[in-house]
Design a protein around this motif. Structure first.
Motif, short mmCIF file in Angstrom:
data_model
loop_
_atom_site.label_atom_id
_atom_site.label_comp_id
_atom_site.label_asym_id
_atom_site.label_seq_id
_atom_site.Cartn_x
_atom_site.Cartn_y
_atom_site.Cartn_z
N PHE B 218 0.84 -1.21 0.00
CA PHE B 218 0.00 0.00 0.00
C PHE B 218 0.87 1.26 0.00
O PHE B 218 0.58 2.23 -0.69
CB PHE B 218 -0.94 0.01 1.22
CG PHE B 218 -1.91 -1.16 1.25
CD1 PHE B 218 -2.34 -1.76 0.09
CD2 PHE B 218 -2.39 -1.66 2.47
CE1 PHE B 218 -3.23 -2.84 0.11
CE2 PHE B 218 -3.28 -2.72 2.50
CZ PHE B 218 -3.69 -3.31 1.32
N SER B 219 1.95 1.23 0.79
CA SER B 219 2.84 2.40 0.86
C SER B 219 3.49 2.66 -0.49
O SER B 219 3.66 3.81 -0.89
CB SER B 219 3.95 2.17 1.88
OG SER B 219 3.44 2.22 3.15
N PHE B 220 3.84 1.58 -1.18
CA PHE B 220 4.46 1.74 -2.50
C PHE B 220 3.51 2.50 -3.44
O PHE B 220 3.92 3.43 -4.13
CB PHE B 220 4.80 0.37 -3.09
CG PHE B 220 5.14 0.42 -4.56
CD1 PHE B 220 6.37 0.90 -4.98
CD2 PHE B 220 4.22 0.02 -5.51
CE1 PHE B 220 6.67 0.96 -6.34
CE2 PHE B 220 4.51 0.08 -6.87
CZ PHE B 220 5.74 0.56 -7.28
N PHE B 221 2.23 2.11 -3.41
CA PHE B 221 1.27 2.76 -4.31
C PHE B 221 0.94 4.18 -3.85
O PHE B 221 0.53 5.01 -4.66
CB PHE B 221 -0.01 1.93 -4.42
CG PHE B 221 0.14 0.77 -5.38
CD1 PHE B 221 0.08 0.96 -6.75
CD2 PHE B 221 0.39 -0.50 -4.90
CE1 PHE B 221 0.25 -0.10 -7.63
CE2 PHE B 221 0.55 -1.57 -5.77
CZ PHE B 221 0.49 -1.37 -7.14
N THR B 223 3.11 6.29 -2.48
CA THR B 223 4.25 7.20 -2.53
C THR B 223 4.32 7.88 -3.88
O THR B 223 4.29 7.23 -4.93
CB THR B 223 5.56 6.43 -2.25
OG1 THR B 223 5.35 5.65 -1.08
CG2 THR B 223 6.72 7.36 -2.03
N LYS B 226 8.72 7.58 -6.52
CA LYS B 226 9.09 6.18 -6.31
C LYS B 226 10.51 6.10 -5.75
O LYS B 226 11.40 6.83 -6.20
CB LYS B 226 9.03 5.41 -7.65
CG LYS B 226 7.61 5.32 -8.17
CD LYS B 226 6.76 4.41 -7.29
CE LYS B 226 5.30 4.48 -7.67
NZ LYS B 226 4.43 4.71 -6.55
N ARG B 386 7.79 -1.91 -9.47
CA ARG B 386 6.48 -1.83 -10.15
C ARG B 386 5.97 -3.22 -10.53
O ARG B 386 4.80 -3.41 -10.82
CB ARG B 386 6.54 -0.89 -11.36
CG ARG B 386 7.49 -1.33 -12.43
CD ARG B 386 7.60 -0.33 -13.57
NE ARG B 386 8.49 -0.83 -14.59
CZ ARG B 386 9.81 -0.74 -14.56
NH1 ARG B 386 10.40 -0.10 -13.54
NH2 ARG B 386 10.57 -1.22 -15.53
N ILE B 387 6.89 -4.19 -10.57
CA ILE B 387 6.48 -5.58 -10.82
C ILE B 387 6.45 -6.35 -9.50
O ILE B 387 5.52 -7.12 -9.23
CB ILE B 387 7.45 -6.27 -11.82
CG1 ILE B 387 7.35 -5.59 -13.19
CG2 ILE B 387 7.16 -7.76 -11.94
CD1 ILE B 387 8.37 -6.06 -14.20
N PRO B 390 3.15 -5.72 -6.99
CA PRO B 390 1.92 -6.43 -7.40
C PRO B 390 2.04 -7.94 -7.25
O PRO B 390 1.10 -8.62 -6.80
CB PRO B 390 1.77 -6.03 -8.87
CG PRO B 390 2.42 -4.70 -8.97
CD PRO B 390 3.58 -4.76 -8.03
N VAL B 391 3.23 -8.50 -7.58
CA VAL B 391 3.42 -9.95 -7.45
C VAL B 391 3.34 -10.37 -5.98
O VAL B 391 2.74 -11.40 -5.64
CB VAL B 391 4.77 -10.38 -8.09
CG1 VAL B 391 5.08 -11.84 -7.77
CG2 VAL B 391 4.73 -10.20 -9.60
N LEU B 393 1.61 -9.00 -3.66
CA LEU B 393 0.20 -9.02 -3.21
C LEU B 393 -0.49 -10.32 -3.62
O LEU B 393 -1.17 -10.96 -2.82
CB LEU B 393 -0.54 -7.81 -3.77
CG LEU B 393 -1.91 -7.58 -3.12
CD1 LEU B 393 -2.11 -6.11 -2.81
CD2 LEU B 393 -3.07 -8.05 -3.97
N VAL B 394 -0.27 -10.73 -4.88
CA VAL B 394 -0.91 -11.97 -5.36
C VAL B 394 -0.34 -13.19 -4.61
O VAL B 394 -1.07 -14.10 -4.22
CB VAL B 394 -0.73 -12.10 -6.89
CG1 VAL B 394 -1.20 -13.45 -7.38
CG2 VAL B 394 -1.52 -11.00 -7.60
N LEU B 395 0.96 -13.17 -4.38
CA LEU B 395 1.61 -14.27 -3.64
C LEU B 395 1.03 -14.37 -2.22
O LEU B 395 0.77 -15.47 -1.71
CB LEU B 395 3.12 -14.01 -3.58
CG LEU B 395 3.99 -15.06 -2.91
CD1 LEU B 395 3.93 -16.36 -3.66
CD2 LEU B 395 5.45 -14.59 -2.84
#
Lengths: 167, 496
Positions: B218-221, B223, B226, B386-387, B390-391, B393-395
């Motif tokens: 969440f923090s990454f998104f 900020t 970057k 950026r990759i 998201p990965v 989160l799915v993991l």
């Protein structure tokens, strides 16, 4: 009033409200007290009640500390890691809301399809623009995870609408 | 004696044993490194393969999975802040900040060195002190456990940052959350509200992943600018000097792990936190703990892995399994017609010695597998954010589901992610929450069991020299911390 809107005061208020809410609302309705409790300290509600009273006291302490610092004119030290003013909250909010949408469709669409859509959207939101990367990763990772968990670890993962193809 | 050792060596020195142990360590590292795959799960998955094996081969395979899993749990804790086990979350306290600084490889190396050293010391303890430690462990009842956990909780003050009130409040939140579920003494509901999945309480792993990994996403998104993406492999490996500098903490952590591991029911998490706390208290770099201090990684991993050999002490010497993993291993013994306990030492001493030889070899295997895997695994930190996020989160979604095959755990993870993100925005430290959440059930259960034992009499908590010992340590630690904080404030005031 704006002086009170600092992380320490907000945290103090949250601790105080949460502590009192658990003691006076959640414990009475959420903890079943058996009739045969031998000692008060053994009651199921004893431990959470004590903890929440301590939590409320800590919150009160933080609010008093903020009040004292406001009265003396010396600003409180805050140790928040992130500068809130430099945040783009709509994007974090979108990801959080999207997480709950993902949760809602996980079983219907299945982990592979839902994961693929979520991964593609998140990568685009994060700034990845190479279509090949987005396509390969968003399809490949959920599929690999699905195959690992179901085939190698024998953990059934819902395949949803892709069940006829995947299972 | 010599004949026995020779027989044991013949029993041990087979190709099958060497391969089974090696495969076990590799499998364990992989299992531990995947969020959602736990070490007990790995040992349970490997169990059916042992049915057709010789007893020594089968048990060595399981021990390999166990030891590999303990180390593997720290890999994701360091790289993506998603600990694979509760104990590994302690490693992540300093490991993840190090990875963020581009020193993932150094942190992984130090975790491996500390793991192997602690594992070796723990194995030696198992071989030489099994009898003594087993009799010591048997003196631990609920009051002794309670005082031990109280002492372990003193670490909360250490990881609370500059604001002790915020840290203590965070610990209270963790303690309250740990009370959800069925009450163990009366079997009554606590905060279940009709949701049957809450009856067994909240599962550790979704809470840990939610609290630590999701706020990063969440923090990454959130900020705007970057962060500069640093290549994790650009950082150096941990040097021999690093190892030497941290050796004191590693040995101390290993001994803490051995002592606690020998006590049935304690597990690796309290050992890791206690070792971390002691290292922080005595280190000249104590203030850097939690911000990316290599010694913190070393101490946590040493405590965690120090329990590995020692948990086998009550199992082999008394036939008492100390945790889920040793319970599965006990099952493996029984499947092969063996019953751990004093009689096993009398009737099958060559088998015991053969296992000891295999256990010693497992430390070397762990080192080899760890070194090779670090090169491959640390590349994860090289993936663009950026990759990667998201990965992650799915993991996390797959991992949270796989623990109990329930979608409810995914919801718990997301909710804890929001809680963790909110805490981060308000500057509330997550470490005290985590420590209290893990140690909370042990604290409460032993408190209440002790009172039941003493029929409500509080003097039960000072009934033995062990309780006095831990009360004394707790008082000394709290006193030292109060002195440190007050003298620090005075110095600040004097310095203007």
């Amino acid at each position: 009033m704006r002086d009170w809107l600092n992380p320490n005061a907000i945290t103090g208020a949250l601790y105080l409200i949460l502590g009192l809410f658990v003691v006076f609302v959640l414990i009475p309705i959420g903890v079943d007290e058996p009739s045969n409790v031998e000692f008060a300290v053994l009651a199921p509600s004893y431990w959470p009640r004590i903890i929440c009273l301590v939590l409320a006291a800590l919150g009160l302490g933080m609010l008093v500390r903020t009040w004292l610092s406001l009265r003396s004119g010396v600003p409180e030290e805050t140790d928040e890691e992130n500068k809130i003013s430099e945040m783009v909250f709509w994007r974090a909010g979108l990801v959080i809301a999207g997480s709950f949408v993902l949760y809602a469709v996980l079983e219907t669409l299945g982990f592979v399809l839902a994961g693929t859509i979520a991964l593609a959207l998140l990568m685009l939101l994060a700034g990845e623009r190479r279509p090949l990367h987005v396509g390969l990763i968003s399809v490949g990772i959920p599929l690999l995870l699905y195959l690992f968990f179901t085939k190698a670890a024998s953990i059934p993962i819902p395949a949803g609408i892709l069940e006829p193809i995947l299972v | 004696m010599f004949d026995t050792i020779l027989n044991a060596f013949v029993l041990f020195a087979t190709f099958e044993n060497a391969i089974a142990l090696f495969v076990g360590v590799i499998f364990g590292v992989i299992m531990g490194a995947i969020p959602g795959m736990t070490t007990p799960m790995g040992v349970a998955l490997a169990l059916p393969f042992t049915f057709t094996m010789q007893p020594v081969t089968g048990i060595l395979l399981l021990l390999g999975v166990y030891k590999g899993g303990l180390y593997g749990g720290s890999i994701t804790a360091i790289l993506i802040n998603a600990p694979g086990t509760p104990a590994a979350s302690c490693t992540g306290l300093d490991g993840y900040p190090l990875a963020k600084k581009g020193e993932a490889r150094r942190a992984l190396d130090m975790a491996l060195y500390a793991s192997c050293t602690a594992d070796f010391i723990s194995n030696l303890s198992l071989i030489f002190f099994a009898g003594i430690l087993a009799s010591f462990a048997l003196r631990f009842g609920p009051p002794e456990f309670f005082t031990l956990i109280v002492f372990s909780l003193t670490i909360i003050a250490g990881v609370s940052g500059d604001d002790l009130l915020k840290g203590l409040g965070s610990a209270c939140l963790g303690l309250v959350l740990a009370t959800i579920g069925l009450d163990l003494i009366y079997g009554s509901n606590r905060f279940i509200f009709g949701e049957y999945q809450l009856m067994s309480g909240l599962n550790f792993i979704p809470v840990l992943i939610g609290l630590f990994a999701l706020p990063e996403v969440f923090s990454f998104f959130a900020t705007k600018t970057k962060p500069h993406e640093i290549s994790a492999l650009a950082g150096l490996s941990a040097s021999f000097k690093d190892y030497k500098n941290n050796l004191k903490s590693i040995v101390r952590g290993s001994l803490i792990g051995v002592m606690l591991g020998a006590i049935p029911g304690i597990g690796g998490a309290p050992a890791a936190f206690l070792s971390y706390s002691e290292a922080r208290r005595t280190s000249p770099n104590g203030k850097n703990f939690g911000k990316g201090e290599l010694e913190g990684v070393a101490a946590a991993e040493a405590g965690n892995n120090g329990v590995a050999g020692a948990t086998l002490i009550p199992l082999l010497a008394l036939g008492v399994p100390g945790d889920i993993i040793t319970a599965i291993i006990l099952g493996a013994f029984m499947i092969h017609g063996l019953r751990p306990g004093p009689l096993l030492f009398q009737d099958n001493i060559d088998l015991i010695y053969a296992l000891f030889m295999g256990i010693m070899l497992s430390s070397a295997y762990l080192f080899i597998v760890g070194k090779v895997s670090i090169r491959a695994i640390a590349k994860i930190a090289d993936v663009p954010h950026r990759i990667l996020f998201p990965v992650v989160l799915v993991l996390c979604v797959f991992g949270a589901y796989a623990i109990n095959n329930t979608i409810f755990d995914v919801l718990v993870m997301f909710i804890m992610g929001i809680v963790g993100y909110g805490m981060r925005l308000l500057g509330i430290p997550a470490a005290p929450f985590l420590i209290a959440f893990i140690l909370g059930p042990l604290l409460e259960d032993n408190f209440r069991q002790a009172l039941l034992l003493g029929k409500g009499d509080l003097t039960i908590f000072v009934r033995s020299y062990i309780t006095w010992f831990f009360w004394g340590l707790t008082s000394l630690t709290v006193g030292a911390m109060v002195y440190q904080r007050t003298s620090g404030k005075k110095n600040m005031l004097a310095g203007g």
